[in-house]
Design a protein around this motif. Structure first.
Motif, PDB file in Angstrom:
ATOM      1  N   VAL A  49      79.398  54.084  64.517  1.00 54.37           N
ATOM      2  CA  VAL A  49      79.130  55.751  64.898  1.00 54.37           C
ATOM      3  C   VAL A  49      80.109  55.973  65.691  1.00 54.37           C
ATOM      4  O   VAL A  49      81.171  55.443  66.355  1.00 54.37           O
ATOM      5  N   GLU A  50      80.131  57.321  65.163  1.00 58.50           N
ATOM      6  CA  GLU A  50      81.382  58.539  65.812  1.00 58.50           C
ATOM      7  C   GLU A  50      81.138  58.239  67.344  1.00 58.50           C
ATOM      8  O   GLU A  50      80.092  58.470  67.679  1.00 58.50           O
ATOM      9  N   ASP A  91      81.563  61.544  68.909  1.00 54.51           N
ATOM     10  CA  ASP A  91      81.170  62.206  69.237  1.00 54.51           C
ATOM     11  C   ASP A  91      79.294  62.558  68.597  1.00 54.51           C
ATOM     12  O   ASP A  91      78.603  63.105  69.785  1.00 54.51           O
ATOM     13  N   GLN A  92      79.155  61.522  68.353  1.00 50.53           N
ATOM     14  CA  GLN A  92      77.473  61.042  67.610  1.00 50.53           C
ATOM     15  C   GLN A  92      77.025  60.674  69.241  1.00 50.53           C
ATOM     16  O   GLN A  92      75.177  60.960  69.266  1.00 50.53           O
ATOM     17  N   LEU A 137      75.707  63.430  71.949  1.00 51.19           N
ATOM     18  CA  LEU A 137      74.707  64.303  71.776  1.00 51.19           C
ATOM     19  C   LEU A 137      74.027  63.505  72.043  1.00 51.19           C
ATOM     20  O   LEU A 137      72.588  64.398  72.663  1.00 51.19           O
ATOM     21  N   THR A 190      68.994  55.579  71.215  1.00 53.88           N
ATOM     22  CA  THR A 190      69.725  55.446  69.984  1.00 53.88           C
ATOM     23  C   THR A 190      70.703  54.120  69.190  1.00 53.88           C
ATOM     24  O   THR A 190      70.820  54.864  68.653  1.00 53.88           O
ATOM     25  N   LEU A 211      69.979  56.669  65.063  1.00 51.95           N
ATOM     26  CA  LEU A 211      71.763  56.681  65.194  1.00 51.95           C
ATOM     27  C   LEU A 211      72.011  55.224  64.457  1.00 51.95           C
ATOM     28  O   LEU A 211      72.456  56.082  63.468  1.00 51.95           O
ATOM     29  N   LYS A 212      72.544  54.592  65.704  1.00 52.54           N
ATOM     30  CA  LYS A 212      73.183  52.811  65.107  1.00 52.54           C
ATOM     31  C   LYS A 212      72.434  52.454  64.090  1.00 52.54           C
ATOM     32  O   LYS A 212      73.202  52.106  62.779  1.00 52.54           O
TER      33      LYS A 212
END
Length: 261
Positions: free
Chosen positions: A151-152, A154-155, A158, A169, A173-174
């Motif tokens: 994961v970056e 900036d993600q 956000l 999250t 995302l992850k």
């Protein structure tokens, strides 16, 4: 002609050529058939396996026992690896606690644990399942960690702006980013689980394909050994295809991305 068809034709042609050269070399007396039996003998052994699959010897029982050990070991090892990998990424103290032990265990010759598992858990299915789980665990663990750490920043920012909590999250995302990593390692782990189950049967068993393979090798029935190896390879390949089909269903967005390109 699609790339898949071309690959299939190349495989078939190369297999036929290699088999013919192999058969000719053994027939010419250059190779002892006990050391390397000709393909014709191996085919005879495979025919005998198929004939007795539900017959007098009932090879289906040995096949089913080994398949169960592979699948259960795979599920146990990969589930453990994904849970531990998640804990390592989400909780920093777990990384310092667990990773050194996992690296140390992975550095040891895993085959040496097979007799230990037999001593601890007897000669039933459990030591074979644990052996399969032990061997297939580490690649899934490392890929889970790598995927969750992909994961970056900036993600993450956000998700914070969207006021997502830790669980949201992770789930949205992850985990999504980690799934391609995890499935890549699951396909490798399935092959490792097959190896682990057979090693476990070598260490102490009275049934299973690994036992039959060892029984044939002890009596210098080399063609039978090759036949059992082919059967095990087919089982591993079928299970690999199942994982690949599951990957296409679960991680569908990677396929869509390739199609759009």
């Amino acid at each position: 002609m699609t790339e898949g068809v071309k690959s299939g034709l190349t495989f078939v042609v190369s297999l036929v050529v290699i088999s013919l050269l192999w058969e000719a070399a053994v027939s010419a007396g250059n190779i002892n058939s006990i050391v390397l039996p000709p393909p014709s003998e191996i085919l005879q052994s495979l025919k005998y396996f198929v004939t007795n699959f539900t017959g007098r010897i009932a090879y289906w029982e040995d096949t089913w026992i080994t398949v169960q050990e592979i699948i259960l070991g795979f599920l146990l090892g990969t589930t453990f690896a994904i849970i531990v990998g998640t804990l390592v990424v989400e909780f920093a103290p777990m990384k310092r606690l667990i990773i050194p032990y996992m690296i140390a265990l992975n550095s040891t010759p895993k085959i040496a644990f097979a007799p230990l598992f037999a001593i601890w858990f007897g000669f039933g299915a459990m030591p074979k399942i644990l052996m399969a789980a032990f061997i297939c665990c580490f690649p899934v663990l490392m890929n889970t960690i790598s995927g969750l750490q992909a994961v970056e920043s900036d993600q993450l920012e956000l998700m914070a702006v969207l006021r997502a909590n830790r669980w949201q999250t992770f789930r949205r995302l992850k985990l999504k980013l980690a799934l391609p990593y995890i499935f890549a390692s699951l396909k490798t782990a399935m092959a490792f689980a097959t190896i682990g189950a057979v090693i476990g049967e070598f260490a102490g068993a009275i049934d299973g394909l690994g036992f039959q393979l060892e029984f044939a090798a002890a009596r210098l029935r080399t063609a039978n050994v090759f036949a059992f190896l082919i059967v095990l390879s087919v089982i591993a390949y079928i299970l690999y295809i199942i994982i690949e089909l599951l990957e296409r269903r679960v991680v569908f967005w990677t396929r869509l991305g390739k199609t759009s390109e």
